[in-house]
Design a protein around this motif. Structure first.
Motif, PDB file in Angstrom:
ATOM      1  N   GLN A 212      -2.281   1.090   6.720  1.00  0.00           N
ATOM      2  CA  GLN A 212      -2.606  -0.340   6.719  1.00  0.00           C
ATOM      3  C   GLN A 212      -3.461  -0.658   7.930  1.00  0.00           C
ATOM      4  OE1 GLN A 212      -1.377  -3.136   4.504  1.00  0.00           O
ATOM      5  NE2 GLN A 212      -3.219  -3.855   5.550  1.00  0.00           N
ATOM      6  N   THR A 273      -6.577  -1.169   3.268  1.00  0.00           N
ATOM      7  CA  THR A 273      -5.793   0.068   3.260  1.00  0.00           C
ATOM      8  C   THR A 273      -6.721   1.263   3.105  1.00  0.00           C
ATOM      9  OG1 THR A 273      -3.874  -1.027   2.302  1.00  0.00           O
ATOM     10  CG2 THR A 273      -3.976   1.351   2.102  1.00  0.00           C
ATOM     11  N   HIS A 302       2.595  -3.836   0.420  1.00  0.00           N
ATOM     12  CA  HIS A 302       2.560  -4.322   1.800  1.00  0.00           C
ATOM     13  C   HIS A 302       3.927  -4.714   2.364  1.00  0.00           C
ATOM     14  CE1 HIS A 302       2.548  -8.338  -0.113  1.00  0.00           C
ATOM     15  NE2 HIS A 302       3.024  -8.765   1.036  1.00  0.00           N
ATOM     16  N   THR A 305       5.480  -2.310   4.959  1.00  0.00           N
ATOM     17  CA  THR A 305       4.869  -2.388   6.283  1.00  0.00           C
ATOM     18  C   THR A 305       5.401  -3.591   7.033  1.00  0.00           C
ATOM     19  OG1 THR A 305       2.862  -1.235   5.586  1.00  0.00           O
ATOM     20  CG2 THR A 305       2.675  -2.677   7.504  1.00  0.00           C
TER      21      THR A 305
END
Length: 707
Positions: A212, A273, A302, A305
């Protein structure tokens, strides 16, 4: 910060963006198609604008309609979510031309990374490792065959403009190259309008690891560590986690450094990404990973993360798009624990993972510490056949990988969905798979172990007894309902499971209920009946918290019997929890089962959740006869939403009462529809393999005398 934004998307991601925008005091505008008139993202947003018919090309892919909606409502910016127009540089240009802000990267950055071959040449120049291969413009068959020989087999042919696993062919030897190339080009042309390909060395035991990245307009670029997305089926991600198992600090430094370098090469702004393929045949190495592509948008995965870093990436997107600098520096970003995400879909794994469409009769998620649910539907909603059939993402966070996986398995085991086939059981099996738990996975794990992952649990007599009590509408607490002056009360029950008929007798005596007729007997006693919060009338997840169980309920005196959950789409669903002491084969244990009962045109659907496993039965109504399958007009109706597996008649055929007309499959069960009387087929309105909504007309009949 913006005062109002428009969200050019739907479903789970639209609800996710609305949640963050509301926390920041930003008003939201939703757009919706005909199919999404009652969708949750429309209801959650502050405003909503209808943008067209159900097909995406006439609604969510219409940039003109979306921009017009933004201008009409006074929105200052457009958030694209993921999919649809999120990586369309022409749309970005149109948004900016209209005086609006696109919450994402520039059109130039998207174009630079949009074509795989051009992106890889750019990465080579930037010093980012790239898989050995050919990414040039020469598309001559003979030339490409020579390049494949130079690279060395096996090779992977990939569409330059591809994505989502389409336009890809693995080739093992020279003799197969030409045919594979032709097939790949046909699919690429059909899917992307471009048949140009590239050739790469195929990595054995590949792991899919992505980083990321985030950039702002002040020139700052950071990474938020890596995610492992190796659990895939046909190049589609199934379970993702962060950080990657077996990641050493040396490899992490090399991979995240390469990712930041890649983002800086295109002056990237916003969330992105960088996807790498890594050699998973042994331990990860600093020289054993290569650039695949860049996704110039927010990723579906996501949340893992966010879980390990503590940051809200949607908030970062809004702030960066509004001109603010990144809120932290690289040194302030750290890993906290481990997170894993499972994508819960309305699809039938046993039926080749075919997408499912129709009403969700009941939806309740397993709760617990460290569990987050990002969803876009609630019980009573309909999964549309026009879009991706995602129901929710189940995210688990824990101090260690084992703790996170334990929590994921527990949350999936406590998730109860009725009305549609889903991949819940498949995901739960993955969460406990020994190879995956050991961190020894690669992108081929699911295909290799598919039979074991799809193995169905055995239907025990305990499960059958619970289903029988629900199907017969017996309140286990109301013993007087079965009172007899002498002897025992006994009722016959027939249940259909996976197309097979199961017949038992439920017997009531002073000790409780028992089931007879099978290889073993089951008995329950000391029964209590309750109603889960998600099954209460008028109770739904709170605004902005789609998918979370937030309701609570008390009732005095204790509630007995069942409670109606919702009445939508013509069906009233009831739910209950049965807690009892069970006896089977001389052993005794406590049992807690959740049961959902939904009426259908031919009886009742009974869904039982017991010990983390879901069992679905159909209890046919013995009094319905042929009338259950047809309307008063003589039309043959679909008794439930499902797939038409067999059509045995055509217009003009003469049929007799009881003749089989067609076979439908729904909720993993086949149902035969027969002619209610002697008649002539006037019209057949479905085709084999087609989807049919519950209540829709399948076959029209007319009397022979009508010509």
């Amino acid at each position: 910060m913006f005062s109002k934004i428009l969200i050019a998307n739907r479903g789970e991601i639209a609800c996710r963006i609305i949640r963050t925008a509301r926390r920041l005091g930003v008003r939201t505008v939703a757009v919706y198609s005909d199919a999404d008139a009652e969708a949750q993202h429309r209801k959650l947003a502050d405003e909503a604008v209808h943008i067209g018919p159900s097909p995406a090309r006439e609604s969510y892919l219409s940039g003109e309609k979306i921009i017009a909606a933004a201008l009409a409502t006074g929105a200052e910016a457009i958030h694209p979510g993921y999919g649809f127009l999120s990586e369309n540089p022409d749309f970005v240009g149109a948004v900016e031309k209209a005086g609006l802000v696109f919450i994402g990267p520039s059109a130039g950055s998207i174009r630079a990374m949009g074509l795989k071959d051009a992106a890889k040449r750019l990465m080579e120049k930037a010093g980012v490792p790239v898989v050995p291969g050919y990414h040039g413009d020469n598309q001559d068959v003979g030339f490409l065959a020579v390049e494949a020989d130079r690279i060395g087999y096996p090779v992977l042919i990939k569409a330059s403009a591809g994505g989502g696993g389409k336009g890809m062919r693995r080739v093992e030897r020279t003799e197969d190259f030409a045919a594979a190339l032709e097939s790949c080009r046909r699919e690429a042309k059909s899917s992307f309008g471009d048949d140009k390909v590239l050739i790469e060395k195929y990595i054995s035991s590949p792991r899919h690891i992505e980083v990321q990245v985030f950039g702002d307009s002040q020139g700052n670029t950071v990474h938020l560590f890596e995610r492992d997305c190796s659990l895939q089926r046909r190049h589609q991600k199934v379970i993702e986690e962060a950080p990657a198992p077996g990641m050493s600090e040396a490899v992490r430094a090399a991979m995240t450094g390469a990712a930041v370098k890649a983002a800086q090469a295109v002056n990237y702004k916003g969330a992105g990404t960088i996807e790498f393929i890594a050699d998973g045949s042994d331990s990860l190495r600093p020289d054993g990973f290569w650039f695949m592509e860049m996704n110039t948008r927010l990723q579906v995965e996501h949340p893992v993360t966010e879980a390990i870093t503590g940051f809200d990436l949607v908030e970062w997107q809004l702030r960066v798009a509004a001109g603010e600098a990144l809120p932290v520096t690289q040194e302030q970003i750290h890993i906290h624990g481990h997170a894993v995400e499972a994508r819960l879909y309305a699809e039938d794994p046993a039926g080749g993972f075919l997408p499912q469409a129709g009403r969700i009769d009941h939806l309740a998620f397993g709760a617990g510490e460290g569990i987050r649910i990002d969803g876009g539907v609630i019980g009573g909603d309909t999964v549309s056949p026009f879009y991706d059939p995602m129901i929710a993402k189940v995210i688990a966070h824990g101090a260690t990988r084992d703790a996170a996986l334990d929590r994921l398995g527990s949350a999936l085991g406590g998730t109860h969905i009725a009305g549609l086939a889903t991949n819940r059981d498949f995901l739960r099996a993955l969460s406990v798979d020994a190879t995956f738990r050991a961190g020894r996975m690669d992108t081929g794990l699911i295909e290799r172990d598919l039979d074991a992952l799809l193995r169905k649990p055995e239907i025990s007599e305990e499960v059958l007894l619970v289903a029988a009590l629900a199907a017969l509408e017996i309140d286990p607490q109301a013993s007087h309902a079965e009172f007899r002056h002498w002897g025992e009360a006994s009722r016959r029950v027939v249940l259909l499971a996976d197309g097979e008929s199961i017949e038992r007798r439920v017997v009531f005596d002073e000790a409780g209920y028992r089931l007879i007729g099978g290889a073993a007997e089951a008995r329950i006693s000391g029964v209590s009946v309750g109603v889960p919060p998600s099954a209460l009338p008028g109770i739904s997840p709170s605004r902005g918290e789609i998918g979370r169980e937030t309701a609570s309920f008390t009732h005095s005196p204790p509630l007995r019997g069942r409670c109606r959950e919702a009445t939508e789409g013509g069906a009233t669903t009831t739910g209950l929890t049965i807690a009892a002491r069970t006896e089977q084969n001389g052993t005794s244990a406590h049992l807690t089962a959740r049961v959902v009962i939904t009426p259908t045109r031919v009886g009742k659907s009974v869904s039982v959740l017991l010990a983390g496993e879901t069992f679905v039965f159909l209890h046919p109504d013995p009094l319905s006869g042929a009338d259950a399958a047809h309307g008063g007009s003589g039309d043959i109706l679909a008794p439930m939403t499902g797939v038409v597996r067999l059509v045995e008649v055509k217009a003009g055929d003469a049929v007799k009462a009881g003749d089989r007309l067609l076979v439908m499959e729904a909720m993993k069960m086949e149902h035969t529809l027969k002619a209610p009387r002697d008649a002539v087929v006037d019209a057949v309105l479905v085709a084999e393999g087609g989807q049919a909504e519950g209540g829709s007309v399948l076959v029209k009949l007319k009397d022979a005398a009508d010509g």
